[in-house]
Design an enzyme around this catalytic site. Structure first.
Site, PDB file in Angstrom:
ATOM      1  N   PRO A   2     -57.018   0.218  48.646  1.00 34.76           N
ATOM      2  CA  PRO A   2     -57.801  -0.280  49.780  1.00 34.76           C
ATOM      3  C   PRO A   2     -57.375   0.407  51.085  1.00 34.76           C
ATOM      4  CG  PRO A   2     -56.567  -2.056  48.687  1.00 34.76           C
ATOM      5  CD  PRO A   2     -56.005  -0.750  48.228  1.00 34.76           C
ATOM      6  N   TYR A  12     -42.308   2.379  51.914  1.00 39.58           N
ATOM      7  CA  TYR A  12     -43.470   1.692  51.314  1.00 39.58           C
ATOM      8  C   TYR A  12     -44.317   2.695  50.530  1.00 39.58           C
ATOM      9  CZ  TYR A  12     -47.991  -0.878  51.481  1.00 39.58           C
ATOM     10  OH  TYR A  12     -49.177  -1.504  51.177  1.00 39.58           O
TER      11      TYR A  12
HETATM   12  N1  LIG Z   1     -52.998  -5.918  54.228  1.00 41.75           N
HETATM   13  C1  LIG Z   1     -53.447  -4.678  54.175  1.00 41.75           C
HETATM   14  O1  LIG Z   1     -53.991  -4.130  55.159  1.00 41.75           O
HETATM   15  C2  LIG Z   1     -53.321  -3.861  52.901  1.00 41.75           C
HETATM   16  C3  LIG Z   1     -53.883  -2.586  52.859  1.00 41.75           C
HETATM   17  C4  LIG Z   1     -53.796  -1.853  51.690  1.00 41.75           C
HETATM   18  C5  LIG Z   1     -53.141  -2.371  50.603  1.00 41.75           C
HETATM   19  N2  LIG Z   1     -52.580  -3.602  50.671  1.00 41.75           N
HETATM   20  C6  LIG Z   1     -51.893  -4.118  49.491  1.00 41.75           C
HETATM   21  O2  LIG Z   1     -52.572  -5.294  49.079  1.00 41.75           O
HETATM   22  C7  LIG Z   1     -51.667  -6.177  48.433  1.00 41.75           C
HETATM   23  C8  LIG Z   1     -51.785  -7.556  49.047  1.00 41.75           C
HETATM   24  O3  LIG Z   1     -51.467  -7.449  50.427  1.00 41.75           O
HETATM   25  P1  LIG Z   1     -51.642  -8.675  51.424  1.00 41.75           P
HETATM   26  O4  LIG Z   1     -52.036  -8.106  52.722  1.00 41.75           O
HETATM   27  O5  LIG Z   1     -52.446  -9.737  50.776  1.00 41.75           O
HETATM   28  O6  LIG Z   1     -50.125  -9.145  51.559  1.00 41.75           O
HETATM   29  P2  LIG Z   1     -49.546 -10.488  52.176  1.00 41.75           P
HETATM   30  O7  LIG Z   1     -50.609 -11.296  52.822  1.00 41.75           O
HETATM   31  O8  LIG Z   1     -48.353 -10.096  52.987  1.00 41.75           O
HETATM   32  O9  LIG Z   1     -49.066 -11.259  50.884  1.00 41.75           O
HETATM   33  C9  LIG Z   1     -47.993 -10.777  50.151  1.00 41.75           C
HETATM   34  C10 LIG Z   1     -47.917 -11.574  48.894  1.00 41.75           C
HETATM   35  O10 LIG Z   1     -46.815 -11.085  48.106  1.00 41.75           O
HETATM   36  C11 LIG Z   1     -45.981 -12.181  47.771  1.00 41.75           C
HETATM   37  N3  LIG Z   1     -44.607 -11.700  47.675  1.00 41.75           N
HETATM   38  C12 LIG Z   1     -43.908 -11.012  48.600  1.00 41.75           C
HETATM   39  N4  LIG Z   1     -42.641 -10.797  48.164  1.00 41.75           N
HETATM   40  C13 LIG Z   1     -42.562 -11.363  46.930  1.00 41.75           C
HETATM   41  C14 LIG Z   1     -41.531 -11.478  45.983  1.00 41.75           C
HETATM   42  N5  LIG Z   1     -40.295 -10.962  46.186  1.00 41.75           N
HETATM   43  N6  LIG Z   1     -41.776 -12.149  44.825  1.00 41.75           N
HETATM   44  C15 LIG Z   1     -43.007 -12.683  44.587  1.00 41.75           C
HETATM   45  N7  LIG Z   1     -44.038 -12.588  45.449  1.00 41.75           N
HETATM   46  C16 LIG Z   1     -43.812 -11.940  46.610  1.00 41.75           C
HETATM   47  C17 LIG Z   1     -46.143 -13.170  48.897  1.00 41.75           C
HETATM   48  O11 LIG Z   1     -45.744 -14.458  48.492  1.00 41.75           O
HETATM   49  P3  LIG Z   1     -45.341 -15.588  49.606  1.00 41.75           P
HETATM   50  O12 LIG Z   1     -46.628 -16.029  50.246  1.00 41.75           O
HETATM   51  O13 LIG Z   1     -44.697 -16.665  48.817  1.00 41.75           O
HETATM   52  O14 LIG Z   1     -44.423 -14.906  50.572  1.00 41.75           O
HETATM   53  C18 LIG Z   1     -47.642 -13.064  49.142  1.00 41.75           C
HETATM   54  O15 LIG Z   1     -48.354 -13.811  48.192  1.00 41.75           O
HETATM   55  C19 LIG Z   1     -50.285  -5.558  48.586  1.00 41.75           C
HETATM   56  O16 LIG Z   1     -49.920  -4.920  47.385  1.00 41.75           O
HETATM   57  C20 LIG Z   1     -50.452  -4.549  49.691  1.00 41.75           C
HETATM   58  O17 LIG Z   1     -49.552  -3.472  49.571  1.00 41.75           O
HETATM   59  C21 LIG Z   1     -52.664  -4.373  51.798  1.00 41.75           C
END
Ligand SMILES: NC(=O)c1ccc[n+]([C@@H]2O[C@H](COP(=O)([O-])OP(=O)(O)OC[C@H]3O[C@@H](n4cnc5c(N)ncnc54)[C@H](OP(=O)(O)O)[C@@H]3O)[C@@H](O)[C@H]2O)c1
Length: 346
Positions: A195, A168
């Site tokens: 973030p 990742y």
């Molecule tokens: N969560 C954290 O603590 C955190 C911390 C730092 C950074 N981030 C970053 O923030 C961003 C958002 O994270 P999140 O926590 O909101 O993630 P999440 O809730 O797991 O959501 C992931 C999103 O990506 C979509 N996705 C996954 N695989 C895909 C694919 N092959 N094609 C198209 N769409 C796809 C999913 O669609 P579906 O709903 O259809 O599966 C969903 O909308 C990410 O880039 C992550 O790396 C997150």
């Protein structure tokens, strides 16, 4: 690129602010934006959608929130077709394979491949379709394992990441490399934000695969329902900075509209707001009114001990930004999870 208003998407139910609703003066005088949000169905995407729906979008903005059902972004042809269909002027790129410590340890190869493909497809399609600005998402957990603290935006590439999530981490670091290269070679305004740990409504509350807070919220819910102890994985000693998804969403709107650097910016609460996993568990216990025993399974991995990040760059831009108090954000998240238990991802 659109010299005037891009064609309206009246049939798309995800369109929240449509150009057709704009007054003539707005059409003529303001730059119209069609903003595509990849990963729009996830934790962060849903928070941005909530703000836009509740009125924090602007008159010249048309928002389109996408999920993997709209296109598999690991597939170059599907990604290109998506950009051809929507013709965005701006992109917030959130889509990613995301998971907690234990899922990362099991699937480093998948995290690397899926994220590299998604990022390359999105950034290159954005370039080919003349997108004005892309804001992508990195994470503080991609920084070098051995580093000085607090970490800042200049230190991303200074050494190997923690072994637990190297797939990742390297994939995310490459977004910054690509942003610089698109800027140097093609003068593109592709940037990124960093973030810390995000939490809130619509998180993945899966105990095995999710992040620490939603996992703990789910475990506390089950312990309360079953009259058992709450078992926290690890010693409870590691420290983290947590950001509420709605605060992060508000900062995303600011970055999209105002931030003009290619270099990333850390979006985090201050160093003084770092909490231990034990303190986070206590906050959840209080929010859910859990009265049972809390134990710590020290046979489970702790992951990185700390990742303290500096938000001084953010504070230089936004000295007065107010973060939601941690206990209030935890309470809102726990209440949402209990009220939406059947529907929540888990
Ligand atoms: N969560 C954290 O603590 C955190 C911390 C730092 C950074 N981030 C970053 O923030 C961003 C958002 O994270 P999140 O926590 O909101 O993630 P999440 O809730 O797991 O959501 C992931 C999103 O990506 C979509 N996705 C996954 N695989 C895909 C694919 N092959 N094609 C198209 N769409 C796809 C999913 O669609 P579906 O709903 O259809 O599966 C969903 O909308 C990410 O880039 C992550 O790396 C997150």
């Amino acid at each position: 690129m659109f010299p005037t208003c891009p064609p309206p998407l009246t049939k798309n139910k995800r369109t929240l602010v449509c150009c057709e609703e704009m007054a003539d003066g707005e059409r003529m005088g303001m730059k119209s934006k069609r903003i595509l949000v990849t990963g729009g169905s996830g934790l962060v995407g849903k928070a941005i959608e909530q703000l836009v729906t509740e009125g924090e979008g602007q008159a010249d903005e048309e928002w389109i929130f996408l999920s993997s059902k709209d296109a598999d972004l690991t597939n170059a042809a599907e990604t290109s077709a998506l950009f051809a269909k929507y013709q965005p002027t701006h992109v917030i790129h959130l889509a990613a394979m995301v998971g907690g410590l234990f899922r990362n340890m099991k699937y480093n190869l998948d995290f690397w491949r899926n994220n590299v493909h998604m990022n390359d497809n999105v950034l290159h399609s954005a370039h080919l379709h003349g997108v004005t600005k892309v804001v992508s998402c990195l994470s503080t957990c991609i920084f070098p394992d051995k580093t000085s603290y607090p970490i800042d935006e200049t230190m991303i590439h200074n050494g190997p990441p923690h072994h637990s999530n190297f797939g990742y981490s390297y994939a995310k670091r490459m977004i910054d490399v690509q942003n610089r290269a698109y800027s140097e070679q093609h003068e593109r305004m592709f940037t990124s934000v960093i973030p810390t740990n995000v939490f809130g409504k619509y998180d993945n509350f899966n105990i095995e695969d999710g992040h620490v807070l939603p996992g703990l919220i789910h475990k506390t819910y089950l312990a309360q329902r079953n009259g058992t102890a709450l078992e926290v994985w690890g010693s409870g000693k590691p420290k983290r900075q947590f950001i509420y998804s709605l605060d992060l969403a508000r900062l995303f709107l600011w970055v999209l509209r105002e931030y003009e650097e290619i270099q990333p910016i850390i979006l985090s609460v201050g160093e003084e707001d770092e909490v231990s996993i034990k303190e986070a568990a206590e906050s959840i216990v209080t929010a859910m009114g859990f009265k049972g025993e809390v134990t710590f399974d020290t046979s489970k991995s702790d992951g990185q001990y700390k990742k303290t990040a500096s938000n001084s760059k953010l504070r230089k831009y936004l000295p007065d930004f107010k973060f939601t108090p941690f206990s209030q954000a935890i309470k809102e998240t726990c209440d949402w999870f209990v009220a939406n238990y059947e529907l929540a991802r888990k």
